[in-house]
Design a protein around this motif. Structure first.
Motif, PDB file in Angstrom:
ATOM      1  N   ALA A 136      -5.896   6.772  -7.167  1.00  0.00           N
ATOM      2  CA  ALA A 136      -5.008   5.483  -6.073  1.00  0.00           C
ATOM      3  C   ALA A 136      -6.628   5.077  -5.455  1.00  0.00           C
ATOM      4  O   ALA A 136      -7.355   5.429  -5.532  1.00  0.00           O
ATOM      5  CB  ALA A 136      -4.315   6.009  -5.033  1.00  0.00           C
ATOM      6  N   LYS A 167       1.396   3.394  -3.501  1.00  0.00           N
ATOM      7  CA  LYS A 167      -0.097   4.180  -4.018  1.00  0.00           C
ATOM      8  C   LYS A 167       0.105   5.784  -3.380  1.00  0.00           C
ATOM      9  O   LYS A 167      -0.882   6.462  -4.267  1.00  0.00           O
ATOM     10  CB  LYS A 167      -0.713   2.783  -3.314  1.00  0.00           C
ATOM     11  N   THR A 169       0.586  -1.580  -0.090  1.00  0.00           N
ATOM     12  CA  THR A 169      -0.280   0.674  -0.029  1.00  0.00           C
ATOM     13  C   THR A 169       0.666   1.313  -0.110  1.00  0.00           C
ATOM     14  O   THR A 169       0.668   1.947  -0.141  1.00  0.00           O
ATOM     15  CB  THR A 169      -0.618  -0.249   1.824  1.00  0.00           C
TER      16      THR A 169
END
Length: 442
Positions: free
Chosen positions: A140, A28, A25
């Protein structure tokens, strides 16, 4: 908090996409994102954990979503959620006015609404190019459990050590449970009161894109559901077929109806993936035009062609996946710079209703409540994989005999794209390899 600081927290605490491929993550987070999108579409039939988690922790997850929005400087934060999730939508509406720049976008009950390319178009009208990334369109995407894990990491300093998993179908008490990463599928199914079958098959993930698993398989950061099914169930039988036979069946009975392409979600968004042309070329060993083969790279493997569209029960998705794998092994990368053609006007009439999909797959009788129990299940032994994400496996920093406590880092991020891995129970390290670490309670 700046982007770098938040990235470090997320990477060190092992936060990855809690479903799908497990993309780290932290990668992102970028100031190129002018829109961030929360995915609460529960892409697969029978899955319920995201709507359940968002309903129970609406404020915490929305607060974290807003924090991410402010950190990357996005102008808008959109919560994409199916309109049928009434209780969860009501929970969101109680807090939405507290977060400027955030809005709820209601989605239809169709499959595959949780595919991020489809979701981005539905919520923003933007089309991600074939083979491209959402950030190229300034977007995103984060799913619900991922955002909850960010909340735990930032607010409570807690790394990812557990996973919510729905256990449904042929079990005595369908349930969504919270289990330590590294426990077995058998451990999880036991929390649903056991199975109603003598020789059940564990279908891990959703019925459309999941896989057949073993009871000894460990739970990872991307394990969302276990469907317990009979051996003769349609979904199991389709998954157990061999590609060589599928290709021969295509050569003998494909009627060239084109329905697989007509209903292909990516094709309807203007991507060049064309299952019908591929099946025609592959089944006839026709190599005069290589585009049908090369464009297999753009297949999302959603399974609409194979599990819903084909009247002959052929296997376009499986054969396309084989082709994609062959292209990768041969070092052939997807064509770069391919632009989509305009979205088809007929797209609105070619969506797959989830209710009809479940009926066709023989799943309607399993669409029951699976209440969420957030009590962490006690497990005596776990096998924690070092690669639960896209990118480089984490590097073990413990040895056999070490005592570890739950939440302690036991493998650090490797060079490149990687995240940390943590002990999911307290106990003694009994095995360390380059693929996993086993911890057992004393």
């Amino acid at each position: 908090m700046d982007i770098k600081e938040l990235q470090n927290i997320i990477q060190e605490n092992g936060v990855v996409g809690a479903g799908g491929a497990g993309f780290p993550t932290y990668m992102k987070l970028t100031d190129k994102a002018n829109t961030i999108l929360m995915n609460c579409a529960e892409c697969e039939p029978l899955l319920k954990l995201h709507r359940q988690l968002l309903e129970k922790h609406a404020y915490e997850i929305m607060k974290t979503f807003h924090m991410v929005q402010e950190t990357v400087g996005a102008a808008e934060a959109i919560i994409g959620i199916k309109k049928s999730y009434v209780q969860t939508v009501n929970a969101l509406k109680q807090h939405i006015e507290e977060f400027p720049g955030m809005r709820i976008h209601l989605l239809d009950e169709v499959y595959p609404m949780g595919d991020e390319v489809v979701l981005i178009y539905e919520a923003t009208g933007r089309v991600v190019r074939p083979g491209g990334l959402p950030i190229e369109q300034g977007v995103a995407v984060f799913n619900v459990e991922t955002l909850y894990n960010i909340y735990q990491a930032v607010e409570k300093k807690e790394p990812v050590t557990s996973k919510y998993v729905s256990v449904v179908a042929e079990v005595n008490h369908p349930v969504t449970v919270r289990v330590p990463l590294g426990c077995t599928m058998d451990d999880v199914v036991a929390q649903a009161g056991g199975t109603t079958l003598k020789d059940p098959v564990y279908f891990v993930g959703g019925p459309m894109m999941g896989r057949i698993g073993k009871g000894s398989d460990p739970v990872t950061k991307t394990t969302n559901a276990i469907l317990v099914l009979p051996k003769d169930h349609l979904i199991v039988q389709k998954k157990m077929r061999t590609s060589s036979i599928d290709l021969k069946r295509a050569a003998s009975i494909c009627c060239q109806c084109n329905t697989c392409t007509d209903l292909c979600p990516r094709n309807n968004l203007g991507h060049p993936i064309d299952p019908a042309r591929f099946m025609r070329a592959a089944s006839n060993h026709d190599f005069r035009d290589m585009n049908p083969y090369i464009n297999a790279s753009f297949c999302s493997s959603c399974g609409v062609c194979e599990m819903y569209a084909c009247p002959q029960s052929l296997a376009p998705r499986t054969l396309l996946a084989d082709m994609k794998g062959g292209l990768r092994q041969a070092g052939i990368r997807p064509p770069q710079g391919v632009q989509p053609v305009p979205v088809k006007e007929s797209r609105e009439y070619r969506k797959v209703p989830e209710e009809r999909l479940m009926a066709r797959l023989g799943l309607t009788k399993y669409d029951k409540d699976a209440p969420m129990d957030e009590t962490l299940v006690e497990i005596p032994k776990v096998k924690i994989l070092l690669s639960q994400h896209i990118g480089a496996p984490a590097k073990a920093i413990v040895k056999v005999g070490d005592q570890v406590t739950r939440g302690q880092m036991i493998a650090e991020p490797a060079q490149g794209l990687s995240v940390g891995i943590h002990a999911t129970i307290s106990g003694k390290v009994t095995e360390v390899t380059d693929r996993w670490i086993v911890v057992a309670k004393n």
